[in-house]
Design an enzyme around this catalytic site. Structure first.
Site, short mmCIF file in Angstrom:
data_model
loop_
_atom_site.label_atom_id
_atom_site.label_comp_id
_atom_site.label_asym_id
_atom_site.label_seq_id
_atom_site.Cartn_x
_atom_site.Cartn_y
_atom_site.Cartn_z
N CYS A 103 -2.92 2.86 -1.49
CA CYS A 103 -4.19 3.23 -0.88
C CYS A 103 -4.43 4.75 -1.00
CB CYS A 103 -4.23 2.75 0.57
SG CYS A 103 -5.91 2.65 1.26
N HIS A 130 -2.79 -3.20 0.18
CA HIS A 130 -1.60 -3.00 1.00
C HIS A 130 -0.61 -4.15 0.78
CE1 HIS A 130 -2.83 0.48 3.46
NE2 HIS A 130 -4.05 0.01 3.26
N GLU A 159 2.40 -4.29 1.90
CA GLU A 159 3.34 -4.36 3.02
C GLU A 159 2.90 -5.29 4.14
OE1 GLU A 159 0.59 -0.91 4.07
OE2 GLU A 159 1.39 -1.88 2.29
#
Length: 603
Positions: free
Chosen positions: A81, A170, A172
């Site tokens: 990001c 993202h 994660e």
């Protein structure tokens, strides 16, 4: 652990910086959080570097930067990001405002997943989680496009020769379906597989506790009865011996129904040396007329410290002999703006200035400070905690204080009509209203404080409701949360604001609603399907002097992101009718908001 066996996660202030580190650790590689202002010498011996997300725009004058020479160290780098945008900019690329912010799910088309190490194991079409307002417009020399979405051409890029990669999404968060595959690929590229586990954490943390707490000192632990403080107690007792750890349970007057009695009984079974103090009148008195969520949290945090000081005095404990212990975990620190560039989402009661000062002076010990909730649960299991404890729903330290919304927020002129007109594209039967108070949210790593949108019950299609809630909060910055009114085809003309006071009478009302909900959850045996289910009292109803209840069940693993839980309609109707039978309750809303853009708790 040798530094060349670690991956550095550079914190640019994003809500996900520590989540990235935690996720990578759970995949078997040890991580450490570094600041973007740390010297290049500190980065040289790491096996890999991850640039995290962040709330800033890389082209802003005061946005966090990093020494560009880090990209020339020959160490694998993954930019996520903001980190993707920053590394691109530092290497000669271009970043601009996208003009089309994305907060939620998206599909990425992977062009040739088998060709590159970083994308091996991914499919040609991947569901990912976006949270950005800027995007890369031009790539640096040597970079290729690995994947694109409909609205983001450079969503997944890299220079395989230099082992530098960038992703706009993202990986994660659990909402990126195969994010773990991508992160595992990066771990393998860095050659640090199997360098960390919870067992290794236990061994390391016990040594840290024993070094921090000198032999002549003991720990006075603030206990809520939740998973975090219980596991913190067990870990401290394992490191120091049970005779050097004592628990303090403060009854704030904002606990759940029968919570204090049940906790005393259950904690005693685990061998807790527990002191209970009824401080409810002090909390009620201090919160008279208080409506601002930040002020409420500050008051609660300071009152906890006052209660601890009084307990130490009345028990004749020598303050110089006792350290204060807390079950603080990562989200408490991150959402309180506890990292250098992070944007404050909310101040947790265990991060008010008075407690922060004690931390800095070494008078507080927090053995779980590096862990997320799922890691705490795994740790608890390894320490012998029964499953009925590890599976308990999280409950906020301030208790029902943050589930009683008291603030008023006026509704923008013509906004209701604008939203209603916009959402007609989904279904002509949609009706909308705005509620006259705000809730806390997180959008693009920043705190928002906006109104909530109400939908009528025009469909039983959860996926359509999810799509509408996501689209509405992306389109209209004046709202950060969407709820619907189960069983109601037509909405009232207007919801009226009623002052909500944080007193015993209204907290009893919320306690009864909360108890009703959890009784149904347990009777239907779906308690373990839900990560957490806040039951929230809000200051509005169809008539003056009425309040409403919001049901907020979510699915999550780490609390940094969450999906609303698709509840069986029969169960939802049972909850609605049971709650509405309680005197003083006008309506029962169901929260359709994912996190982001809405936090799990409403404050």
């Amino acid at each position: 652990m040798e530094s060349d066996k670690k991956i550095a996660v550079v914190d640019f202030g994003g809500q996900y910086a520590h989540l990235i580190a935690s996720r990578v650790r759970r995949l078997g590689a040890y991580t450490e959080i570094l600041s973007n202002e740390d010297s290049i010498e500190q980065f040289k011996n790491y096996a890999g570097i991850i640039f995290s997300g962040g709330p800033s725009s890389v082209y802003e004058k005061d946005s966090p930067k990093i020494d560009p020479e880090i990209l020339n160290l020959g160490i694998p780098v993954l930019g996520i990001c903001y980190g993707h945008q920053l590394s691109t900019l530092l290497m000669g690329g271009k970043v601009e405002n996208s003009g089309n912010a994305e907060y939620g799910p998206a599909n990425i088309e992977i062009k040739n997943p088998k060709k590159y190490e970083i994308s091996r194991g991914l499919s040609n079409l991947e569901k990912v989680w976006m949270s950005h307002g800027d995007e890369v417009r031009k790539l640096p020399e040597g970079f290729e496009v690995y994947g694109s979405s409909d609205s983001c051409e450079f969503a997944f890029v890299g220079d395989d020769k230099r082992k530098i990669y960038g992703i706009q999404f993202h990986p994660e968060v659990t909402h990126t379906t195969h994010g773990n595959i991508l992160l595992s690929n990066f771990i393998r590229i860095c050659s640090v597989e199997h360098s960390w586990s919870v067992d290794q954490f236990i061994e390391r943390e016990i040594k840290i506790i024993q070094e921090h707490v000198s032999p002549e000192r003991k720990v006075f632990l603030l206990v809520s009865g939740g998973v975090d403080s219980t596991v913190a107690y067990l870990l401290l007792a394992k490191a120091l011996g049970a005779d050097r750890v004592r628990g303090l349970l403060v009854d704030t007057g904002f606990m759940r129904k029968n919570e204090v009695t049940d906790l005393k009984l259950n904690l005693k079974k685990l061998g807790f040396d527990l002191t209970v103090r009824d401080e409810s009148e002090a909390f009620y008195n201090a919160l008279v007329g208080k409506v601002d969520p930040e002020e409420k949290r500050m008051i609660v945090g300071n009152l906890f410290l006052d209660a601890q000081a009084r307990a130490v005095s009345e028990l004749n404990l020598n303050p110089k002999e006792w350290l204060l212990g807390q079950g603080t975990i990562y989200p408490d620190t991150i959402e309180s703006g506890g990292t250098k560039h992070s944007h404050k989402i909310k101040t947790h009661h265990n991060r008010v200035p008075a407690i922060q000062a004690l931390i800095e002076s070494g008078e507080i010990i927090e053995p779980l400070r590096d862990l997320y909730k799922d890691e705490v649960r795994e740790l608890g299991t390894k320490l012998g905690l029964p499953s009925e404890w590890t599976e308990r729903h999280p409950f906020p330290g301030p208790g029902l204080v943050v589930r009683m919304i008291a603030t008023k927020k006026d509704i923008e002129a013509n906004l209701e009509n604008e939203i209603q007109s916009y959402l007609q594209k989904f279904n002509s039967k949609i009706q909308t209203r705005l509620l006259p108070f705000p809730s806390v949210g997180v959008q693009g790593d920043q705190r928002t404080y906006a109104n909530c949108l109400v939908l009528n019950d025009f469909t039983e299609d959860w996926e359509l409701l999810d799509k509408i809630a996501t689209d509405a909060t992306n389109k209209f910055r004046s709202i950060n949360r969407v709820v619907f009114l189960p069983g109601e085809i037509n909405l009232p003309v207007k919801y009226l604001f009623t002052e909500l006071h944080l007193n015993r009478e209204l907290s009893d009302l919320l306690r009864e609603a909360d108890s009703t909900v959890f009784s149904i959850l347990h009777n239907r045996n779906i308690h373990n399907e839900i990560w957490q289910m806040p039951v929230v009292m809000v200051p509005c109803g169809r008539e003056v002097d009425q309040f409403s209840i919001v049901l907020r069940p979510v699915e999550s693993n780490e609390a940094m992101t969450a999906n609303f839980y698709r509840m069986d309609r029969a169960v939802l109707n049972k909850m609605k009718h049971s709650i509405r039978s309680i005197s003083g309750i006008s309506d029962v809303f169901f929260d359709l908001t994912n996190k982001p853009p809405g936090t799990i708790e409403w404050e």
